[in-house]
Design an enzyme around this catalytic site. Structure first.
Site, PDB file in Angstrom:
ATOM      1  N   LYS A   1      90.123  97.059  -6.647  1.00 10.10           N
ATOM      2  CA  LYS A   1      90.946  98.220  -5.242  1.00 10.10           C
ATOM      3  C   LYS A   1      90.673  98.676  -4.928  1.00 10.10           C
ATOM      4  O   LYS A   1      89.279  98.601  -4.027  1.00 10.10           O
ATOM      5  CB  LYS A   1      91.140  99.334  -6.628  1.00 10.10           C
ATOM      6  CG  LYS A   1      92.355 100.791  -5.832  1.00 10.10           C
ATOM      7  CD  LYS A   1      93.127 101.214  -7.071  1.00 10.10           C
ATOM      8  CE  LYS A   1      93.890 102.098  -6.675  1.00 10.10           C
ATOM      9  NZ  LYS A   1      94.727 101.668  -6.214  1.00 10.10           N
TER      10      LYS A   1
ATOM     11  N   GLY B   1      82.867 100.825  -4.960  1.00  6.54           N
ATOM     12  CA  GLY B   1      82.094  99.819  -5.043  1.00  6.54           C
ATOM     13  C   GLY B   1      82.573  98.494  -4.724  1.00  6.54           C
ATOM     14  O   GLY B   1      82.526  97.518  -4.555  1.00  6.54           O
ATOM     15  N   CYS B   2      84.080  98.431  -4.338  1.00  8.79           N
ATOM     16  CA  CYS B   2      84.504  97.838  -3.445  1.00  8.79           C
ATOM     17  C   CYS B   2      84.583  97.826  -2.249  1.00  8.79           C
ATOM     18  O   CYS B   2      84.518  96.815  -1.414  1.00  8.79           O
ATOM     19  CB  CYS B   2      86.682  97.863  -4.146  1.00  8.79           C
ATOM     20  SG  CYS B   2      86.641  97.816  -5.759  1.00  8.79           S
ATOM     21  N   THR B   3      84.832  98.831  -1.678  1.00  9.42           N
ATOM     22  CA  THR B   3      84.279  99.578  -0.391  1.00  9.42           C
ATOM     23  C   THR B   3      83.027  99.026  -0.503  1.00  9.42           C
ATOM     24  O   THR B   3      82.864  98.047   1.182  1.00  9.42           O
ATOM     25  CB  THR B   3      84.591 100.583  -0.013  1.00  9.42           C
ATOM     26  OG1 THR B   3      85.256 100.826  -0.274  1.00  9.42           O
ATOM     27  CG2 THR B   3      84.031 101.103   1.352  1.00  9.42           C
TER      28      THR B   3
ATOM     29  N   ALA C   1      82.870  95.030  -0.303  1.00  5.29           N
ATOM     30  CA  ALA C   1      83.375  94.328   1.455  1.00  5.29           C
ATOM     31  C   ALA C   1      82.687  94.907   2.237  1.00  5.29           C
ATOM     32  O   ALA C   1      82.314  93.922   3.560  1.00  5.29           O
ATOM     33  CB  ALA C   1      84.502  94.843   1.715  1.00  5.29           C
TER      34      ALA C   1
END
Length: 155
Positions: free
Chosen positions: A38, A43-45, A48
């Site tokens: 998401k 974690g995804c930020t 990325a």
């Protein structure tokens, strides 16, 4: 089931600008396909931004980075703009590509079961074959690990 050495499943999805992007568009380059749960979660930020920070090194080895999640095109556009991501994010709201690549799985949090994306990275070679699969990715140090795998594949 995905297997290293086999042809990567083909796909066409909209990017963060609403343009259609297909795997075949990148023939002749290595593709780092990273699946994440998401936009704008911690974690995804982090993942990325790590790919963003190592992006120049991926360009040097003729590799493109593509992130895929079930978020909308608009969510991806805001996420890419907010963190100045120099690579493509693809929207798979129907979860068709997530299922083709086997990353849409039952997960569990606090005893509650739900369906979600298992953080996974797939490196695809210049001819569309799967070079390496990183299942159940731990974010810390992952972009360097992927870069190293690409560098070693060229030796």
């Amino acid at each position: 089931m995905l297997e290293e050495g086999k042809k990567a499943p083909a796909f066409t999805l909209p990017d963060q600008n609403g343009n259609k992007v297909s795997l075949k568009d990148f023939k002749g380059k290595k593709v780092v396909l990273y699946f994440y749960p998401k936009d704008n979660t911690s974690g995804c930020t982090k993942e990325a931004c790590d790919f963003r920070d190592t992006f120049p090194n991926f360009k040097k080895v003729n590799a493109v980075i593509i992130g895929i999640s079930p978020d909308s095109v608009e969510s991806h556009r805001k996420f890419a703009d907010k963190y100045e991501l120099p690579f493509t994010l693809l929207s798979d709201e129907k979860k068709e590509v997530l299922e083709k690549y086997g990353v849409w799985k039952e997960k569990s949090m606090y005893g509650r079961k739900y369906m979600g994306v298992e953080r996974t990275t797939v490196i695809i070679d210049e001819n569309g074959k799967i070079l390496k699969i990183f299942p159940k990715v731990k974010v810390k140090g992952h972009s360097e690990e992927v870069l190293k795998a690409i560098q070693e594949s060229g030796k």
